[in-house]
Structure formats: structure tokens, C-alpha cells
Design an enzyme around this catalytic site. Structure first.
Site, PDB file in Angstrom:
ATOM      1  N   HIS A 121       0.832  -1.203   0.000  1.00 14.35           N
ATOM      2  CA  HIS A 121       0.000   0.000   0.000  1.00 14.35           C
ATOM      3  C   HIS A 121       0.871   1.259   0.000  1.00 14.35           C
ATOM      4  CE1 HIS A 121      -4.023  -1.493   0.143  1.00 14.35           C
ATOM      5  NE2 HIS A 121      -3.861  -2.178   1.269  1.00 14.35           N
ATOM      6  N   CYS A 177       0.165   2.558  -4.815  1.00 22.24           N
ATOM      7  CA  CYS A 177      -0.648   3.705  -5.213  1.00 22.24           C
ATOM      8  C   CYS A 177       0.088   5.014  -4.917  1.00 22.24           C
ATOM      9  CB  CYS A 177      -1.971   3.700  -4.456  1.00 22.24           C
ATOM     10  SG  CYS A 177      -2.936   2.205  -4.744  1.00 22.24           S
TER      11      CYS A 177
END
Length: 330
Positions: A121, A177
């Protein structure tokens, strides 16, 4: 390699000038990547946590296998941190990741080739030191981020970029991301190999930005006056070393491939029945198909692999001005 047959030229071995009105003698050096090899690979699936991912550990397995079989990275010179390992030292906690980053760059010599891969993440947090155009720093999330917190791009830059000597290569891949500028490298390249101007604010704050912007607009008058005031600053004892500490440029050869722009998410995909990060998969696939590509060719090849399947736009950035037509080595 023979340029006559259309293959890209190998990187030059001598120091290269930054240009753009940078101080005299402020140079960088490409790495021949024929020295020692070390790799740090981090894959976090966040088992049992909200937002669990599926492909990140597979990314590390695929990447370590690829580095070992195609690029001569030995298993004993690789550290892998994944959250399926039983040894507490191999868990991708914040403390372990930071320790491993220090290990990766320790004692690096010119022409060494270091490799950093993060699949997990990523996100953004408010920028506190004013070095981000959009007001946000990019961050990665260790497995224990809920208690230990995230790791900010400024800190990763400080550990893994600022410490490197000229001629040391660090290749970084962020399959996460909002990762477009996760290492805070100032030179961002488009798929046509052209320097993108907006990111140059990252570069300077110290007078170089004015020069580079004027240069990008071909405003020679502006260039000379900005260069003049910068030159004065430099000759008045503002040493290259101190200047280097305050800007994000580096005389080392730091290249970053990121899975998406700062504003985008990166896909946790399923390809041929295997969970994988789309960027990690595309990078390996593109290089396997053709190992002898230039930087700009490889950027386009990676994008082609993702085209039509995912919206994310992989980014190529560098710690120095990059001749994107040179042969991509690592």
C-alpha cells in the site's frame, strides 16, 4: 554494443555535467552496473487487515527469481521482507524496512548496482517541509503502520539517495498507489523521453529551478540572469556539498520506475491466474521480451503491457538529467 545495428548505446563512463546552469563541476556519473549487486525486496499483503492485498508477496518472489536468473543478483545478496515469513526480522515492519534500506546502500562503490522493490500500500500525507508541488508527501505503509506509522518519501530519499556516491546505481520500483514521486527524484520523463517541466519544482528551491524552467521555455535571457545570481551564490562559498544536501539532485545514478502517477492508484491484479502487482509484472514481462531497450523504449514497453487493462500510468524519474536513448542497464 554496436549503435549501427540500431541497438541503444551503453552509458558513458566519464562524469556528466548537470547542465541547466548548475554550478561548474557539479556532475553526475552513470553506472556501468558491473560491480557488486545487492537487492532489497519488500512485499506486504497485510494479512487479516482491512485492505488486504493478494499479489505483493508473489511480486517479490517473481522479482527475486528474475533478478537472480537474468541479472546475476545472488540470493545471499538479497534481503526479502514479506509478511508470510516466520522470522520476525524478515517481517516488513517499519523498523525492519528502515534497517534494510540502510543495509542496501552501506559501502556502495561506483559501478555497483543496487535494486529496491516495494509492493504494497502507498498513500499521501500532508507535506511539512514545502518540497512537494501538490502539498502532499508520498508514503508507503509497513505491515505495522497502524502502530508504527508510515514511511515518508523524504526519509527514503535521505537514506537511499543522498548517501550514494557518483556512479552507484540504485534502481527502485514502487508498485504502490500514489507512487509517482515516492523517492522524490527531480527529473521526470514522458513516454517520448522528454523532461516534464512541472516536476522540476522538486529539483531546486535553490535557484536551479529558475534556470531549468527558463531552459524548458528556451528563454535564454532568463537563463543567464538566473545562472548569474546562482553563480554568485556558489562562488561565495555555497559549496556543492551543502547545496546537494538541500536539493533532491544526486551525482549517483538513481532511477525509479513507479506503478502510477502521484494522483493514481496501482492495481492488485490477477494475471494468468496468479495474483500480482500490475507494475511488477509489466516490468519483468517487458524486459524478458527484449532485454536490450533504451530507457524510453522500456517505459513505453511497460505502458504497452498495461495498456487497455489498467488505467495507471507508470512513471520514470531520475536523480540527474537522463539521456533516455541510452541502453537501460541495471
Amino acid at each position: 554494443m554496436n549503435p549501427q545495428n540500431g541497438a541503444p548505446a551503453a552509458p558513458p563512463t566519464q562524469p556528466q555535467n548537470f547542465g541547466h546552469g548548475a554550478p561548474q563541476g557539479y556532475s553526475f556519473q552513470y553506472s556501468a552496473c558491473n560491480g557488486r549487486r545487492k537487492a532489497l525486496l519488500i512485499g506486504i499483503n497485510y494479512f487479516g487487515q482491512r485492505g488486504q492485498l493478494r499479489g505483493c508477496i508473489n511480486d517479490v518472489k517473481n522479482m527475486s527469481g528474475y533478478l537472480n536468473s537474468h541479472f546475476g543478483y545472488k540470493r545471499e545478496d538479497m534481503v526479502t521482507l514479506t509478511d508470510d515469513q516466520h522470522n520476525p526480522m524478515s517481517q516488513p515492519t517499519k523498523a525492519n524496512i528502515l534497517r534494510a534500506m540502510h543495509w542496501l546502500v552501506k559501502d556502495a562503490r561506483p559501478n555497483d548496482s543496487l535494486f529496491f522493490h516495494y509492493s504494497g500500500h502507498g498513500g499521501q500525507t500532508k507535506d511539512t517541509d514545502g518540497d512537494e508541488d501538490d502539498g502532499y508527501d508520498e508514503v508507503v505503509y509497513p505491515v505495522d503502520f497502524r502502530t508504527a506509522g508510515h514511511i515518508v518519501d523524504d526519509e527514503m530519499h535521505r537514506i537511499m539517495v543522498q548517501t550514494l556516491q557518483p556512479g552507484v546505481r540504485l534502481t527502485a520500483i514502487f508498485d504502490s498507489c500514489h507512487s509517482g514521486s515516492a523517492l522524490d527524484l527531480p527529473y521526470l520523463y514522458s513516454t517520448s523521453g522528454v523532461l516534464k517541466e512541472p516536476n522540476l519544482a522538486k529539483e531546486a528551491g535553490q535557484g536551479l529551478l529558475g534556470i531549468v524552467s527558463s531552459y524548458a521555455r528556451q528563454d535564454i535571457g532568463g537563463m543567464i540572469s538566473t545562472a548569474g545570481s546562482l553563480f554568485k551564490k556558489v562562488t561565495q562559498g555555497d559549496s556543492v556539498y551543502k547545496k546537494n544536501l538541500r536539493t533532491k539532485t544526486s551525482p549517483a545514478d538513481v532511477i525509479m520506475w513507479s506503478g502510477s502517477k502521484d494522483s493514481q492508484t496501482s492495481a492488485d491484479a490477477s494475471i494468468q491466474g496468479e495474483a500480482t502487482g500490475a507494475m511488477s509484472w509489466a516490468f519483468i514481462t517487458a524486459l524478458k521480451k527484449n532485454p536490450n531497450q533504451s530507457y524510453v523504449q522500456l517505459l513505453n514497453s511497460i505502458r504497452d503491457e498495461l495498456q487497455g487493462k489498467y488505467n495507471q500510468k507508470p512513471q520514470l524519474s531520475c536523480s540527474h538529467p537522463l539521456n533516455t536513448d541510452l541502453l537501460y542497464v541495471m
